[in-house]
Scaffold this motif. Structure first.
Motif, short mmCIF file in Angstrom:
data_model
loop_
_atom_site.label_atom_id
_atom_site.label_comp_id
_atom_site.label_asym_id
_atom_site.label_seq_id
_atom_site.Cartn_x
_atom_site.Cartn_y
_atom_site.Cartn_z
N ASN A 1 33.03 35.63 12.75
CA ASN A 1 33.47 34.53 13.60
C ASN A 1 32.44 34.14 14.66
OD1 ASN A 1 36.09 34.18 12.44
ND2 ASN A 1 36.71 36.06 13.44
N ALA A 2 31.45 35.00 14.87
CA ALA A 2 30.41 34.72 15.87
C ALA A 2 29.23 33.97 15.27
CB ALA A 2 29.94 36.02 16.51
N ILE A 3 29.35 33.54 14.02
CA ILE A 3 28.28 32.80 13.35
C ILE A 3 28.67 31.33 13.26
CG2 ILE A 3 26.92 32.54 11.24
CD1 ILE A 3 27.39 35.48 10.67
N PHE A 4 27.85 30.45 13.84
CA PHE A 4 28.05 29.01 13.81
C PHE A 4 26.97 28.38 12.93
CE2 PHE A 4 29.64 30.77 17.69
CZ PHE A 4 30.83 30.11 17.94
N LYS A 5 27.37 27.54 11.99
CA LYS A 5 26.43 27.03 11.01
C LYS A 5 26.19 25.53 11.14
CE LYS A 5 27.18 30.63 7.57
NZ LYS A 5 27.48 30.95 6.16
N GLY A 6 24.91 25.14 11.05
CA GLY A 6 24.51 23.74 11.04
C GLY A 6 23.49 23.53 9.95
N GLN A 7 23.39 22.30 9.44
CA GLN A 7 22.47 22.04 8.34
C GLN A 7 21.00 22.02 8.80
OE1 GLN A 7 23.10 21.83 4.99
NE2 GLN A 7 25.10 22.59 5.65
N THR A 8 20.75 21.40 9.96
CA THR A 8 19.39 21.29 10.48
C THR A 8 19.37 21.68 11.94
OG1 THR A 8 19.63 18.99 11.19
CG2 THR A 8 18.96 19.37 8.90
N PHE A 9 18.17 21.89 12.47
CA PHE A 9 18.06 22.26 13.88
C PHE A 9 18.52 21.12 14.77
CE2 PHE A 9 16.50 23.61 17.89
CZ PHE A 9 16.35 24.97 17.80
N SER A 10 18.34 19.89 14.32
CA SER A 10 18.78 18.76 15.14
C SER A 10 20.29 18.77 15.32
CB SER A 10 18.33 17.43 14.51
OG SER A 10 18.87 17.28 13.21
N ASP A 11 21.04 19.42 14.41
CA ASP A 11 22.49 19.54 14.57
C ASP A 11 22.84 20.30 15.85
OD1 ASP A 11 22.91 18.19 12.20
OD2 ASP A 11 23.12 20.01 11.00
N VAL A 12 21.97 21.21 16.25
CA VAL A 12 22.22 22.00 17.45
C VAL A 12 22.25 21.12 18.69
CG1 VAL A 12 21.38 23.94 18.85
CG2 VAL A 12 21.15 24.00 16.36
N LEU A 13 21.55 19.99 18.62
CA LEU A 13 21.47 19.09 19.77
C LEU A 13 22.68 18.17 19.87
CD1 LEU A 13 17.71 18.04 19.40
CD2 LEU A 13 18.66 19.99 20.64
N GLN A 14 23.49 18.10 18.83
CA GLN A 14 24.65 17.22 18.84
C GLN A 14 25.75 17.81 19.72
OE1 GLN A 14 24.35 14.19 17.42
NE2 GLN A 14 22.27 14.95 17.05
N PRO A 15 26.50 16.94 20.42
CA PRO A 15 27.52 17.44 21.37
C PRO A 15 28.52 18.40 20.76
CG PRO A 15 27.16 15.08 21.67
CD PRO A 15 26.39 15.47 20.45
N SER A 16 28.96 18.18 19.53
CA SER A 16 29.99 19.03 18.94
C SER A 16 29.52 20.47 18.85
CB SER A 16 30.39 18.51 17.57
OG SER A 16 29.25 18.44 16.71
N LEU A 17 28.33 20.70 18.29
CA LEU A 17 27.83 22.07 18.14
C LEU A 17 27.30 22.61 19.46
CD1 LEU A 17 27.30 24.47 16.37
CD2 LEU A 17 25.16 23.42 15.60
N PHE A 18 26.62 21.77 20.24
CA PHE A 18 26.07 22.23 21.52
C PHE A 18 27.18 22.69 22.45
CE2 PHE A 18 24.70 21.46 25.91
CZ PHE A 18 23.53 22.20 25.94
N ASN A 19 28.25 21.91 22.57
CA ASN A 19 29.35 22.28 23.47
C ASN A 19 30.09 23.50 22.98
OD1 ASN A 19 28.76 20.11 25.14
ND2 ASN A 19 30.20 18.73 24.12
N ARG A 20 30.25 23.65 21.67
CA ARG A 20 30.88 24.86 21.13
C ARG A 20 30.02 26.08 21.44
NH1 ARG A 20 30.95 24.23 15.25
NH2 ARG A 20 31.74 26.38 15.29
N PHE A 21 28.72 25.91 21.33
CA PHE A 21 27.79 27.00 21.66
C PHE A 21 27.94 27.44 23.11
CE2 PHE A 21 23.68 27.52 23.86
CZ PHE A 21 23.34 28.78 23.41
N ILE A 22 27.98 26.48 24.04
CA ILE A 22 28.11 26.79 25.46
C ILE A 22 29.44 27.50 25.72
CG2 ILE A 22 28.36 25.81 27.76
CD1 ILE A 22 25.51 25.77 26.87
N ARG A 23 30.52 27.00 25.14
CA ARG A 23 31.84 27.62 25.36
C ARG A 23 31.87 29.04 24.82
NH1 ARG A 23 33.75 22.43 23.85
NH2 ARG A 23 34.17 23.17 21.73
N TRP A 24 31.25 29.27 23.68
CA TRP A 24 31.30 30.61 23.07
C TRP A 24 30.56 31.63 23.92
CZ3 TRP A 24 33.70 33.12 19.17
CH2 TRP A 24 33.20 34.37 18.81
N VAL A 25 29.33 31.34 24.30
CA VAL A 25 28.55 32.32 25.02
C VAL A 25 29.07 32.54 26.43
CG1 VAL A 25 26.45 31.95 23.70
CG2 VAL A 25 26.83 30.61 25.75
N CYS A 26 29.76 31.56 26.98
CA CYS A 26 30.33 31.73 28.31
C CYS A 26 31.70 32.33 28.28
CB CYS A 26 30.37 30.40 29.04
SG CYS A 26 28.73 29.77 29.46
#
Length: 418
Positions: free
Chosen positions: A393-418
Motif C-alpha cells: 500500500n506504500a507504493i504509488f505508481k505513475g507511467q512517467t516522471f512527469s506524472d509526479v508533477l501532476q496535482p493528483s499524484l503530487f498531493n497524494r504523495f504529500i498527504r502520505w509522507v505527512c
C-alpha cells in the motif's frame, strides 16, 4: 529513475483544554523518562454518518498524535515504553482493532502503515458495544503491570438505540484506565451528543473536548496549519536510466515540494521545514546540491547548479550514507528525538541491489517510514517492495516522471509522507 526523500516532523494537532495531563503527556518528547509504561488506545467512529473524508481525518489525527511520541516499545511484553492500539467501530460485529500486544507493531513505521490500512466501514453506530469490545479485547487481558492506560474516543456521540447504553461506562470500572471523549459534529453538520460524551468520559467533564467539525482534529489544515518540524533529504538518482529530461523533472519536483511546505523562518527555528538534496550514481559517487537549509533561495540555487551524472546507480549505499551522514548517528544525530523520519523513493527499481536488504533493515532499526512512487513500465517489483519495507500500500505508481508533477499524484504523495 529514483528519488529518495527523508522527512522529519512533529505535529501539534490540537489543543486539548481541561484534559488530565497524564492522558496527553505522550505529546512531550521526554515522555518515556516521565511516564513509564503507557498504553494508548484510540477508539474512532467508522459509521456512515462520519463519512469517508472525516474517517480519513480521524486516521490522520491518530497518526499525527503518535508522531509526538518519544519512542514506542519495541516488544509488546516490555515493562516500559509506549504501546498503541486502535479500534474502529460501526454496527455490531464490524469492529476492527490494531492490538496493543501485536508483536508486529513495534515502530512508528509499522503503526502508521497499520492505521492507513483501516477501511471505512460505513454502517450503523454501536458505540457502547465498541467500548466493551475495546476493554475486553485490547485492555483487560493484555494490560501490563503498572502500565497507565489512556483511551481516546472520537465520535459524534450519537449511537444506535438498539445498542446497550449501560455499556457507555464500561471502561469506567477499571481505575487504571483514563477515558477521554472528543465530540465532533458529523458530515451532516449535526452537533455531537454531549450527554453521551459525559457517560463515555466517566462523568468527568474535564475529559471532554468539543469540536464543530472533523477538520478541527488536524488543526484546520493537515499540511500547512499544523506546527511542524520537518527535515527532507532528497537523494536523486543521476543514472543513465533517468535521462536528462527526467532529471529536470526531478529538480522541478523538489522545488514544488519546497514551495508547498512551510519552511523554517530561521536556522534555529524549532518549527518548519529544512531541505537537503544529494544526487547519487554508482557507489561513492555523489554531489551535494544543498545540505539541510530553510532558505528557498539556496534551494533554488542548488537545484539550478546540479549536473547530471549519467552513471549507474546503487541505492543501498545511498540509504546508508543518508542514515549515517545526513541524519547522523548517536551523539551526532541531527534530528530531534521522537521525530518521524520518512524515506520516499521515486524509482523504477532498476538499481544495483548490493546491500539492499541490509539497508532496508537499517531503516527499520532507525524506525524510518518508507513509501515508493514507481515510474516506468519495466519496474522491478521485488526492489520496490523492499524499499517500501513490505507494504504494498506504500507504493504509488505513475507511467512517467512527469506524472509526479501532476496535482493528483503530487498531493497524494504529500498527504502520505505527512
Amino acid at each position: 529513475m529514483r528519488l529518495l526523500v527523508s522527512l522529519k516532523h512533529n505535529f501539534t494537532v490540537v489543543t486539548f483544554k481541561n484534559v488530565d495531563p497524564l492522558v496527553f503527556s505522550f505529546f512531550n518528547s521526554d515522555c518515556e523518562k516521565h511516564c513509564g509504561a503507557l498504553d494508548i488506545v484510540f477508539v474512532i467512529d467508522s459509521s456512515e454518518s462520519v463519512g469517508l473524508t472525516n474517517f480519513t481525518l480521524e486516521k490522520n489525527f491518530v497518526i499525527n498524535t503518535i508522531n509526538k511520541l518519544g519512542s514506542m516499545a519495541s516488544d509488546p511484553t516490555s515493562p516500559t515504553g509506549t504501546r498503541v492500539g486502535v479500534v474502529q467501530f460501526s454496527h455490531d460485529g464490524t469492529f476492527e482493532a490494531i492490538r496493543l500486544d501485536d508483536a508486529s507493531i513495534n515502530s512508528m513505521s509499522s503503526f502508521k502503515t497499520a492505521v492507513k490500512k483501516l477501511q471505512w466501514i460505513a454502517g450503523g453506530t454501536f458505540t457502547p458495544s465498541a467500548l466493551k469490545f475495546t476493554y475486553d479485547n485490547l485492555i483487560r487481558d493484555s494490560k501490563r503491570a503498572r502500565a497507565k492506560v489512556s483511551v481516546v474516543v472520537v465520535t459524534d456521540g450519537r449511537f444506535d438505540p438498539r445498542d446497550d447504553d449501560s455499556q457507555l461506562r464500561y471502561l469506567c470500572d477499571d481505575p487504571t484506565v483514563v477515558v477521554n471523549a472528543i465530540g465532533v459534529g458529523d458530515m451532516f453538520d449535526k452537533k455531537h451528543d454531549s450527554e453521551t460524551l459525559v457517560s463515555i468520559a466517566c462523568n468527568n467533564k474535564n475529559r471532554i473536548t468539543e469540536m464543530k467539525q472533523y477538520t478541527d482534529l488536524v488543526a484546520d489544515n493537515f499540511i500547512e496549519k499544523m506546527e511542524t518540524v520537518l527535515y527532507l533529504v532528497f537523494l536523486l538518482d543521476g543514472s543513465e536510466r533517468l535521462g536528462m529530461e527526467n532529471f529536470d523533472h526531478a529538480r522541478h519536483f523538489v522545488q514544488m515540494v519546497a514551495n508547498a511546505l512551510t519552511m523554517a523562518k530561521t536556522r534555529n527555528d524549532q518549527n518548519g521545514a529544512r531541505l537537503a538534496l544529494i544526487v547519487f550514481g554508482k557507489e561513492n559517487e555523489n554531489q551535494v546540491a544543498f545540505l539541510l537549509t530553510h532558505e528557498l533561495n539556496g534551494i533554488a540555487s542548488g537545484l539550478s547548479g546540479l549536473s547530471y551524472l549519467d552513471s549507474s546507480s546503487a541505492v543501498g549505499p545511498a540509504i546508508f550514507k543518508t542514515i549515517n551522514e545526513i541524519l547522523g548517528k548517536g551523539s551526532t544525530r541531527k534530528t530531534r528525538r521522537g521525530a518521524e523520519v520518512s524515506f520516499v523513493f521515486i524509482t523504477d527499481g532498476i538499481t544495483d541491489t548490493t546491500n539492499l536488504d541490509e539497508a532496508a533493515n537499517a531503516m527499520r532499526r532507525e524506525q524510518i517510514v518508507s513509501a515508493v512512487i514507481s515510474t516506468g513500465s519495466d519496474a522491478d517489483e521485488e526492489v520496490l517492495i523492499k524499499l517500501a519495507m513490505g507494504d504494498q500500500n506504500a507504493i504509488f505508481k505513475g507511467q512517467t516522471f512527469s506524472d509526479v508533477l501532476q496535482p493528483s499524484l503530487f498531493n497524494r504523495f504529500i498527504r502520505w509522507v505527512c
